[in-house]
Structures are given as structure tokens and as C-alpha cells.
Design a protein around this motif. Sequence first.
Motif, mmCIF file in Angstrom:
data_model
loop_
_atom_site.group_PDB
_atom_site.id
_atom_site.type_symbol
_atom_site.label_atom_id
_atom_site.label_comp_id
_atom_site.label_asym_id
_atom_site.label_seq_id
_atom_site.Cartn_x
_atom_site.Cartn_y
_atom_site.Cartn_z
ATOM 1 N N UNK A 1 0.827 -1.208 0.000
ATOM 2 C CA UNK A 1 0.000 0.000 0.000
ATOM 3 C C UNK A 1 0.862 1.260 0.000
ATOM 4 N N UNK A 2 0.565 2.155 -0.945
ATOM 5 C CA UNK A 2 1.397 3.360 -1.089
ATOM 6 C C UNK A 2 0.581 4.532 -1.610
ATOM 7 N N UNK A 3 -0.649 4.668 -1.106
ATOM 8 C CA UNK A 3 -1.488 5.794 -1.509
ATOM 9 C C UNK A 3 -0.789 7.111 -1.177
ATOM 10 N N UNK A 4 -0.965 8.089 -2.057
ATOM 11 C CA UNK A 4 -0.311 9.400 -1.931
ATOM 12 C C UNK A 4 1.210 9.270 -2.040
ATOM 13 N N UNK A 5 1.706 8.040 -2.341
ATOM 14 C CA UNK A 5 3.146 7.791 -2.420
ATOM 15 C C UNK A 5 3.857 8.185 -1.125
ATOM 16 N N UNK A 6 3.187 7.958 0.019
ATOM 17 C CA UNK A 6 3.794 8.370 1.294
ATOM 18 C C UNK A 6 4.921 7.443 1.741
ATOM 19 N N UNK A 7 4.957 6.210 1.203
ATOM 20 C CA UNK A 7 5.986 5.253 1.618
ATOM 21 C C UNK A 7 7.227 5.353 0.738
ATOM 22 N N UNK A 8 7.013 5.362 -0.597
ATOM 23 C CA UNK A 8 8.140 5.494 -1.526
ATOM 24 C C UNK A 8 7.671 6.136 -2.832
ATOM 25 N N UNK A 9 8.599 6.682 -3.627
ATOM 26 C CA UNK A 9 8.249 7.460 -4.822
ATOM 27 C C UNK A 9 7.694 6.659 -5.996
ATOM 28 N N UNK A 10 7.970 5.337 -6.046
ATOM 29 C CA UNK A 10 7.521 4.475 -7.143
ATOM 30 C C UNK A 10 7.941 5.011 -8.511
ATOM 31 N N UNK A 11 9.154 5.525 -8.588
ATOM 32 C CA UNK A 11 9.680 5.942 -9.887
ATOM 33 C C UNK A 11 9.362 7.362 -10.294
ATOM 34 N N UNK A 12 8.544 8.089 -9.522
ATOM 35 C CA UNK A 12 8.254 9.485 -9.850
ATOM 36 C C UNK A 12 9.547 10.297 -9.718
ATOM 37 N N UNK A 13 10.000 10.937 -10.811
ATOM 38 C CA UNK A 13 11.310 11.613 -10.780
ATOM 39 C C UNK A 13 11.434 12.712 -9.728
ATOM 40 N N UNK A 14 10.371 13.488 -9.537
ATOM 41 C CA UNK A 14 10.410 14.575 -8.552
ATOM 42 C C UNK A 14 10.468 14.004 -7.138
ATOM 43 N N UNK A 15 9.596 13.023 -6.866
ATOM 44 C CA UNK A 15 9.583 12.412 -5.540
ATOM 45 C C UNK A 15 10.865 11.627 -5.265
ATOM 46 N N UNK A 16 11.436 11.031 -6.309
ATOM 47 C CA UNK A 16 12.706 10.319 -6.159
ATOM 48 C C UNK A 16 13.791 11.282 -5.654
ATOM 49 N N UNK A 17 13.783 12.482 -6.209
ATOM 50 C CA UNK A 17 14.763 13.486 -5.796
ATOM 51 C C UNK A 17 14.552 13.873 -4.333
ATOM 52 N N UNK A 18 13.275 14.077 -3.951
ATOM 53 C CA UNK A 18 12.975 14.434 -2.559
ATOM 54 C C UNK A 18 13.364 13.307 -1.603
ATOM 55 N N UNK A 19 13.191 12.062 -2.070
ATOM 56 C CA UNK A 19 13.507 10.915 -1.213
ATOM 57 C C UNK A 19 15.015 10.811 -0.956
ATOM 58 N N UNK A 20 15.805 11.271 -1.927
ATOM 59 C CA UNK A 20 17.256 11.291 -1.735
ATOM 60 C C UNK A 20 17.641 12.331 -0.681
ATOM 61 N N UNK A 21 16.874 13.428 -0.653
ATOM 62 C CA UNK A 21 17.127 14.477 0.329
ATOM 63 C C UNK A 21 16.696 14.043 1.737
ATOM 64 N N UNK A 22 15.479 13.462 1.786
ATOM 65 C CA UNK A 22 14.902 13.059 3.082
ATOM 66 C C UNK A 22 14.447 11.604 2.958
ATOM 67 N N UNK A 23 15.318 10.639 3.230
ATOM 68 C CA UNK A 23 14.981 9.213 3.020
ATOM 69 C C UNK A 23 14.094 8.611 4.105
ATOM 70 N N UNK A 24 12.962 9.270 4.362
ATOM 71 C CA UNK A 24 12.029 8.778 5.363
ATOM 72 C C UNK A 24 10.605 8.858 4.818
ATOM 73 N N UNK A 25 9.804 7.770 4.976
ATOM 74 C CA UNK A 25 8.408 7.799 4.517
ATOM 75 C C UNK A 25 7.652 9.001 5.084
#
Length: 260
Positions: A204-228
Motif C-alpha cells: 500500500x502506497x497511496x499518496x506515495x507516502x511510503x516510496x516514490x515508485x519511480x516518480x522523478x520529482x519524488x525520487x529526488x525528494x527521497x534522496x534528500x529526506x529518506x524517510x516515509x
Amino acid sequence: MPDANSNFWIVKLTTPMFWILFGTFLILLVIMTLILRNRSETAKKVVICVICFSALIGFFFYKYFLSIDTEYDQITKMKGGFNWWGELPLHLCNINLILIPISVLTKKRGLMSFCFFVGSLGALMAIFMPGIGFDGYSILLPRMIGFFGTHYIIAIMALAIVTFGLYRPRFRDLPVTVLTILLVTLAVHGINMLFRVTGLYPDSNYFFTINPEGNPVLEMFYKWIPYPFLYQLPCIGILLVYVCFIMLGFTIFGKSSKRR
């Protein structure tokens, strides 16, 4: 007529079909706004509610066709394939099919602001950055019709709240909008955790709150802040830029209208 299997029907940011669809979306919004320009507020609300309700019904038909789409099941095999618990209307865009009618019927400024800014931005981001299985495929596929049809309807109805004259955005609405999206996202994150802990839907990953699932913008944010959940906080910056862009447009349009 182009062949149904030709590249003409492929929807990707770099293909003509993508921009044909986007142009059609803008034309439909303008036409609907002009047709309803002199109609009553009630008539405008009815149109929005009927379209959103119809799209919500269509959403479940779209998900049914997705459930029998063997290609999509293979594409998403790494995250468990199709699962009804993962296809509920709980993504940022989908919930607006429910919230937009509620916002115009209750006339709550905070909710209308959320639907107008967040609903339109979320739908447009999904259109420009579609998820796995929806980028680079023919628009004639049922899943592509469902995906882009749903998101374009959400974008049109979210923007229609303003173009129909039911709500005029103000900067003072922004704090409530930001607070609303934080609370809604936190609630959905709770649902994700519940589905995962109970085993109803381990991915389950509604709103992509757990991981970016390949979204380029969210992937970048996840590198900055690697926390769900927390990694999505920079999205508020995108929202602020979008709000300022929209408000600037209103200011320029308002000044030009006064000169006339």
C-alpha cells in the motif's frame, strides 16, 4: 486514418497524442465555462457534481478493466500486480472526485481552495508524470483511457471551481490549504500503514507516502529526506510556486479587465 497500432496513438510527453489530449482538455474547460457563464450558481454546482459522480462510477469500471489487464499485471509484478486494496479512490487525485462536489455544495473556502489548487496540481502532475504502466502506451487501451480520462476530468472540475465563478482564490486561504493537505496526507499514510500491518495490501502506497515508485520529482525528494511521509514535505514548495503562478495570473487578468 492512422492505424490503431501505430505510434500516433502513443501517449508520452514527447508524442503528438499527449499534446492533442492536453489541448482538448483546455478547449473543454473553456467551452464549459462559456456555456455556463450566465447560468445560475445552482446550475454550475449541478454540472460539477454530476460530472464528478459520473467519473467516480467510471473510475470503478476503469479499475475493473485494469483487473483483467494481463499486461498491466505483468508490468506491476514487482509490486504484487493488480490488487483491489491498492486501487481504491484514495490517491490524491481520486479523492478530489469526492471532495470537489462536497466543497461546492458546502461552500467551505478551505476545502474549495484545497480542491482547486491541490486537486488541479495533483491531476496535472499525474498527467505529465504518469505511473508505471501508463507512460508510452496507446491511448486506445482501456487502462489508458481510464487513467487519462479520470485525471483530465479531475483537472477540469478542480479548475472549474474558479472558472465557473464559484470561488475566487485568496492568499489568505493558503495556510488552511497547506494544513488540509498535511492532515489528509497523514490520514492516508495511516491507511497505508494499516493495510501493510494487517496484510490487506503489503505494498500500500497511496499518496506515495511510503516510496516514490519511480516518480522523478519524488525520487529526488527521497534522496534528500529518506524517510516515509517526511520526504514529501518539499512538495509544499511546489504548491507555493503553483499558487503564486496562479495568483499572478489572476492579478494580471484582473488589471487587464479593469482597463477595458
